[in-house]
Design an enzyme around this catalytic site. Structure first.
Site: not given
Ligand SMILES: Nc1ncnc2c1ncn2[C@@H]1O[C@H](COP(=O)(O)OS(=O)(=O)O)[C@@H](OP(=O)(O)O)[C@H]1O
Ligand SMILES: Nc1ncnc2c1ncn2[C@@H]1O[C@H](COP(=O)(O)OP(=O)(O)O)[C@@H](O)[C@H]1O
Length: 243
Positions: A52-55, A143
């Site tokens: 899924g998307l970042s965040g 991914s």
């Molecule tokens: N360009 C770009 N796009 C997406 N994410 C970015 C990028 N640059 C840095 N980050 C940070 O790196 C985390 C994603 O790494 P991943 O190894 O999960 O990425 S991937 O699966 O290879 O697409 C991702 O973590 P999550 O926020 O936990 O998803 C970001 O913190």
């Molecule tokens: N239902 C929920 N499930 C997961 N995270 C949540 C939810 N509601 C709020 N959040 C908040 O959203 C953020 C998600 O961040 P994170 O887990 O690092 O996402 P990712 O790993 O996909 O980037 C955290 O700050 C978390 O506390």
């Protein structure tokens, strides 16, 4: 659970054998087979793959699920994108000081499509090894490409059987992810400071038929999501013996 003296040891899968890139590298059958390891652990080696998307909540939910699994006595481990990119899949800047620029450019990974492909391939191979060892591996990676995720599925299932790979789509709308912006990355990406940022300047290919589809809804907590996945794992026989 199957006993160590129960099912016949499994031979190396076709995929494992075909992975031999040279005639000089020959697959060596192991003495202890996967069934025996799984029997000791009273679980099936399984990869739970969060995408899924970042965040969107991958890390938060995976950590909560890990906590539930350990509390019930399961053997689980967690691979998380940000952490893995500190070691196994480090960026060029992380490798250059120790290994030099040429090595860093060759093996360091960023976020271009081909770098993401290699990132997911390495993690997929590690996940397959862990599931062969009987572990439950929680893998949390953006991914974004369907083909890369499908290849991991094939790798994991080739090392075991269909059902060993559970894809969890953490389906949180981009607008919610942007509002959360836990690391301030969306703000930077929208300002043009991070190239190839998934959802902003790079694509995300949603799974077509994930085993578990976590649709965002108001009030859903990470604990709710983790419970839902755990229940799906129980229903799918992760803690039952293999047939
Ligand atoms: N360009 C770009 N796009 C997406 N994410 C970015 C990028 N640059 C840095 N980050 C940070 O790196 C985390 C994603 O790494 P991943 O190894 O999960 O990425 S991937 O699966 O290879 O697409 C991702 O973590 P999550 O926020 O936990 O998803 C970001 O913190
Ligand atoms: N239902 C929920 N499930 C997961 N995270 C949540 C939810 N509601 C709020 N959040 C908040 O959203 C953020 C998600 O961040 P994170 O887990 O690092 O996402 P990712 O790993 O996909 O980037 C955290 O700050 C978390 O506390």
């Amino acid at each position: 659970m199957s006993s160590p003296s129960g099912p016949a040891p499994r031979a190396a899968s076709d995929l494992e054998k075909n992975a031999n890139i040279s005639r000089n590298i020959v697959w060596h059958e192991t003495t202890v087979d996967r069934n025996a390891r799984e029997s000791n652990l009273a679980q099936r080696g399984t990869v739970v793959w969060f995408t899924g998307l970042s965040g969107c909540g991958k890390s938060t939910i995976a950590n909560e699920l890990d906590r539930l699994l350990i509390a019930r006595g399961a053997a689980s481990t967690l691979l998380d994108g940000d952490n893995v990119r500190h070691g196994l899949c480090a960026p060029p800047s992380g490798l250059a000081p120790e290994h030099g620029d040429e090595f860093a450019e060759r093996f360091g990974l960023g976020f271009s499509p081909v770098d993401r492909e290699e990132n997911i391939r390495r993690i997929g191979a590690v996940s397959a090894l862990m599931s062969s060892a009987g572990l439950i591996t929680l893998a949390a990676f953006v991914s974004p490409y369907r083909r890369d995720r499908d290849r991991v599925r094939q790798m994991v299932e080739a090392a075991g059987q269909t059902g060993d790979f559970l894809e969890v789509f953490v389906d949180t709308p981009l607008e919610i992810c942007k509002q959360r912006d836990p690391k301030g990355l969306y703000k930077k990406a929208i300002a043009g400071e991070i190239p190839h940022f998934t959802g902003i300047s790079d694509p995300y290919e949603a799974p077509k038929s994930p085993e578990i589809h976590l649709r965002w809804r108001e009030g859903m907590t990470p604990a709710d999501a983790a419970e839902e996945i755990l229940q799906a794992m129980v229903d799918r026989g992760v803690f039952a013996s293999r047939s």
